[in-house]
Structures are given as C-alpha cells and as structure tokens.
Design an enzyme around this catalytic site. Structure first.
Site, PDB file in Angstrom:
ATOM      1  N   GLU A  54      14.394  -6.891  14.311  1.00  0.00           N
ATOM      2  CA  GLU A  54      14.628  -6.280  12.997  1.00  0.00           C
ATOM      3  C   GLU A  54      14.174  -4.821  13.071  1.00  0.00           C
ATOM      4  OE1 GLU A  54      12.185  -7.412   9.492  1.00  0.00           O
ATOM      5  OE2 GLU A  54      14.110  -7.744   8.524  1.00  0.00           O
ATOM      6  N   GLY A 101      -3.336  -4.896   3.475  1.00  0.00           N
ATOM      7  CA  GLY A 101      -3.106  -6.293   3.821  1.00  0.00           C
ATOM      8  C   GLY A 101      -4.311  -7.014   4.401  1.00  0.00           C
ATOM      9  N   GLU A 119       0.822  -1.221   0.000  1.00  0.00           N
ATOM     10  CA  GLU A 119       0.000   0.000   0.000  1.00  0.00           C
ATOM     11  C   GLU A 119       0.857   1.272   0.000  1.00  0.00           C
ATOM     12  OE1 GLU A 119      -0.009  -2.473   2.166  1.00  0.00           O
ATOM     13  OE2 GLU A 119      -0.073  -1.795   4.269  1.00  0.00           O
ATOM     14  N   GLU A 168       9.349 -15.117   2.196  1.00  0.00           N
ATOM     15  CA  GLU A 168      10.676 -14.502   2.300  1.00  0.00           C
ATOM     16  C   GLU A 168      10.540 -13.397   3.334  1.00  0.00           C
ATOM     17  OE1 GLU A 168      13.513 -12.307   2.219  1.00  0.00           O
ATOM     18  OE2 GLU A 168      13.091 -11.701   0.151  1.00  0.00           O
ATOM     19  N   PHE A 177      14.974  -2.446  10.552  1.00  0.00           N
ATOM     20  CA  PHE A 177      14.620  -2.067   9.180  1.00  0.00           C
ATOM     21  C   PHE A 177      14.836  -0.574   8.931  1.00  0.00           C
ATOM     22  CE2 PHE A 177      12.127  -3.404   5.337  1.00  0.00           C
ATOM     23  CZ  PHE A 177      12.743  -4.627   5.181  1.00  0.00           C
TER      24      PHE A 177
END
Ligand code: NAI
Ligand code: MG
Length: 497
Positions: free
Chosen positions: A400, A227, A197, A269, A402
C-alpha cells in the site's frame, strides 16, 4: 464519493484561512490541558508551517476520559435517555455541522491538505449524512422473541456495548468521526476518541458542536495525542469495552496484542491494494475517468484506492495514453483554492514513503509514463504518477503506497485477472469495467473483497456496509452492520409456570 457533487456551492475565489478555535482535550464535558501540560504541533502540509499547538493527551488523560465515559454510561443522564431522544441529539449535531459547513470544510483542508472542493462537496456532506442515517437507527434496535422448548418466554435485547475507544487516521479526519460516532451513539455507547496526530482540528471543533447540541458530559471525550502513548493507553484501559480502529494493518496487529489482556471487542478497517479491472468491452472514457478518480482522489490517500489497474491487453496502449492525458490535467496547488484538484500529502513521513516507492518502481524496471517527482519546492506535493508495465511481484504492485501512484498491469483472460486480483494479503475493495453483465457478476462473485464496484468507483453511502476481507479488516462499518459493532446481545428467559 462520486455520488456527492456540489461544486456550484463552492465559491470561485480562494477560501479564507479558517481560525482555529479549539486545541484542548475534551474530558467529561470540559475542555482542558493535558495532565502533563504537553502540547504538539499540527502542521499545514501545503506550507509546512505550524497551524497550532494542540494539547497532547497520554495515559493519564485517557484514564480520566475512560472514567468519565464509564460514569456517563453507567449512571449519567445518557444511560436513562430514551432512544429516540438520543437520535434527536445526533440529528442536532448534524444540523450544527451543516450550519458550520464552510468553516469545517476549510479547517479540514487547512489541517489535512485536501482540496476544499473535495472537503466541501464530499467529506462534509457525507459526514452529515452519516450522522443523520444513524440518528434514525437509535430507536430501531430491536431484539427477538424466541420459541424455545418448555413453558418459557424467551427474548433478546440489543444493549449498548459500553465505553468504546475509537482510534482514527488522518486521511478523512471528519468523515471518520461520523463513521465512528454515528453507530456508537445510536447504540447508546459512550466514547473516548483519539484523533490522528496529523489532523486533530476538525474533531475538536465538532466536539465543541457536540457540546452545543447538548450531549451530556462524558458521552463524548476527545484525546488528541500519539499512537504509542494515548492510543495504546486507550487499547489497554480496563474500563474500555471495545476498540474501533482505522489505519495501517501493522498498527492493528499491535492493537490486537495490546487488547488481549482485557479481551476487548475489536473492529478494524485497514488498508488495501485494490484491483481495478478494465475489460476491452468497457466504455473506455468512463473507465479512464473512474480509474483517475479511483486512485488520485484524496491524493491517493484512500484505503480503497484502486492502485492495481489491470487492463486487458487489446486496449492497453489506448487506455494508458488516455489516462496519461487526464493525469496531466490535474491541477495541483493551494488546497484552499476551489480550482485545485490535488493538494499535498498529509505529512513528511507520507511524502518520503511515497517518493521511496516511486524510486523502487523505477529501480524494478516499471515504466514511469506520468509524474514521478515532487511538485514545487514547498509543501508535500507529489505529481500524479503512473507506472506502466508493472508486474505482480514489484513492490509498487504489492504494498500500500497511499499516494498518487498508479500501477498499470496488462492481462489477457478473465480467469487470469481474477486470480491475480486475489493474489494479495488485502481484500478491501475491487472494481470492474465491462458492458458484459455475466462477466461483471463473475468478477463480483469471485473477487475476495468487501466492496465491489461495477462501472463506477468510490461510491459510498452511509447505508451500504464497508470493510475488508483478509488483512484489510475485521467487521463492517456503515449500514445496519456497524450497529453490531456497538451492541451486545442479551438473552432473557422467564419461566411461565
Ligand atoms: P497508523 O495506523 O499508525 O495510524 C492510525 C491511527 O492509529 C492514528 O490515530 C495513530 O495515532 C494511531 N496509532 C498508531 N500507533 C498506535 C498504537 N500502537 N496503538 C494505538 N493507536 C496507534 O497509520 P500511519 O502511521 O498514520 O500511516 C502509515 C500507513 O498506514 C499509511 O502510509 C497507509 O499505508 C496506512 N494507512 C491506512 C489508512 C486506512 O484508511 N486504512 C489510514 C491511514 C494510514
Ligand atoms: Mg503509524
């Protein structure tokens, strides 16, 4: 991504803001509004301004797209097309992308915020290369003849899996399109894709190029949207045979649950907390440069980012000082300017998440030796940030992030660093820097990760499989391995008397 450098092709002046040409859903070869009529805004993360309103697909649109994809798979021209001609169509799409490479790179930068020097020199060439690699596979998916007991002729066929749902993230919007479409189309599947999005624009533009290339109606369908609505509807749809997903492991857990009812094939992934290990005998300058690239590339928004940097104690001080100097040279700013090395984070959610981790790092007692703040007062820019003296239990070393936040963790011995590198729920990538071949192989063998780089980082190629151990994923993308994700094996046994 270190393998692709085409900086000379990037113009010296600011790239013009590209026009947005397509904002609708692609269903059965036609561009249309959402059934609900709803739209959502896609935002330029460098300015926080709305770029365009995009049609917001949900369950009703996914249903139309899945039925169109089913029809194209079962009875359309695609189902009867010779494999080699499928390959020619994929190559034609790659050619059209190459002809429009400057526009696509600028559009990727506008929507995602990544510097145009990266989108033009890495994302686009890698995406085009990936499609060409898989175009070559289309007529090479063979079965076997099998010597079973008795007077029978037994053989296998590799058949397309059917209608595939593909859900992709925002960090490499167009490259993810290529990684997903390439093997699916080569195998003869039909596609319903939901772009992220945050970054729907380049997928829609490449959808236009796919129609221009001549893909039959229904082979490629695009449903931008959110989602929990569009994505979840795709996962639950009974006419969809498989879901390929790239994104957060928590989302994959929801998808796995939602897919249970229809027992869909799943490939994931997911994220990582990849160890990047620097031994004292390494070429230090190469290791510093590779470490900078391995974490700060793409604003740190890489699933394989080398976010845990283990440095042997003997060289720790020298390494950190060199790394801090390099981080200070990173030029932040307008991503459409070719000099810019670091753009904004993709959206406010990511920006807030990263700043909250920087606060956690400080609170836990790690030493912030570079950056640590927002850059400027407009756009989601964050300074290249380095924490030193990080310990394994701190949130900045386990989660994570990011974003452009690097953690340095000193170590003493090979056995110790392998154990610490593996003490994570993730297992996507790892790197080691050393001149000792034995040490490099020992590390490569013992680290639990799907990709290991030795004296390099982020070297990607369409032919080399990529994917995660543990909670970093299921299955492999790229290479011949990805074709397994899109084919079913059929055994045929014929009596000969
Ligand atoms: P996400 O996993 O929620 O989003 C990725 C894709 O999944 C998007 O297209 C999204 O719309 C879709 N999605 C979300 N919820 C879904 C659902 N219930 N059913 C079906 N599809 C769904 O990731 P998000 O929220 O954008 O980022 C959160 C964190 O995830 C990041 O901070 C980062 O740590 C990680 N991430 C990892 C990526 C990777 O390459 N491994 C890529 C993007 C994010
Ligand atoms: Mg999410």
């Amino acid at each position: 991504m270190a393998t692709v450098t085409a900086k000379s092709e990037v113009k010296a002046t600011r790239v013009a803001t590209p026009k947005v040409r397509q904002t609708k859903l692609l269903i059965n070869g036609k561009w249309q509004d959402a059934v609900s009529g709803k739209t959502f805004a896609t935002v330029n993360p460098a300015t926080e301004e709305v770029i365009a309103q995009v049609a917001e697909g949900d369950a009703a649109d996914v249903d139309l797209a899945a039925k169109a994809a089913r029809k194209a798979f079962e009875s359309g021209p695609w189902s009867k097309m010779d494999a080699r001609d499928r390959g020619r169509l994929i190559n034609k799409l790659a050619d059209l992308m190459e002809q429009n490479i400057d526009e696509l790179a600028a559009l990727e930068t506008l929507d995602n915020g990544k510097p145009v020097r990266d989108s033009r020199a890495a994302d686009l060439p890698l995406a085009i290369d990936c499609l060409r690699y898989y175009a070559g596979w289309a007529d090479k998916l063979t079965g076997e003849t099998i010597p079973i007991r008795g007077n029978y002729f037994c053989y296998t066929r590799r058949e397309p899996m059917g209608v595939v749902g593909q859900i992709i993230p925002w960090n490499f919007p167009l490259l993810m399109v290529a990684w997903k479409w390439g093997p699916a189309l080569a195998a003869g599947c039909t596609i319903v894709m939901k772009p992220a999005e945050q970054t729907p624009l380049t997928a829609l533009r490449v959808g236009e190029l796919a129609m221009e290339a001549g893909f039959p109606a229904g082979v490629i369908n695009l449903i931008p949207g959110y989602g929990p609505t569009a994505g979840a509807a795709l996962v639950k749809h009974p006419q969809v045979d498989k879901i390929a997903f790239t994104g957060e492991h928590r989302t994959a857990q929801i998808i796995m649950g939602d897919a249970a009812q229809t027992l869909k094939r799943l490939t994931f992934e997911l994220g990582g907390k990849s160890p990047n290990v620097i031994f004292a005998d390494a070429d230090l300058d190469a290791a510093v440069a590779g470490t900078e690239f391995g974490l700060f590339f793409n604003q740190g928004q890489c699933c394989c980012a080398g976010s845990r940097v283990f440095v042997e104690e003997k060289i720790h001080a020298e390494f950190v000082s060199k790394l801090v100097q390099r981080a200070a040279l990173r030029k932040l700013g307008d991503p459409l300017h070719p000099d810019t090395m670091q753009g904004p984070q993709v959206d406010r959610d990511q920006f807030d998440k990263i700043l909250s981790y920087i606060a956690k790092g400080n609170a836990a007692g790690a030493k912030c030796v570079a950056g640590g703040k927002r850059h400027g007062d407009k756009g989601f820019f964050i300074e290249p940030t380095i924490f030193d003296h990080v310990t394994d239990d701190m949130a900045i070393a386990t989660d994570e992030i990011f974003g452009p936040v690097l953690s340095v963790l000193p170590f003493k011995s090979t056995e110790e660093v392998i154990e610490r590198a593996n003490s994570t729920m993730f297992g996507l990538a790892a790197a080691v820097w050393t001149r000792d071949v034995g040490k490099a192989h020992q590390f490569a063998k013992n680290v639990r990760a799907g990709t290991v780089w030795v004296n390099c980082y982020d070297v990607f190629d369409a032919a080399a499989p990529f994917g995660g151990f543990k909670m970093s994923g299921i299955g492999r993308e790229l290479g011949s391995a990805a074709l397994q994700n899109y084919t079913e094996l059929k055994t045929v046994t014929m009596a000969l008397d």
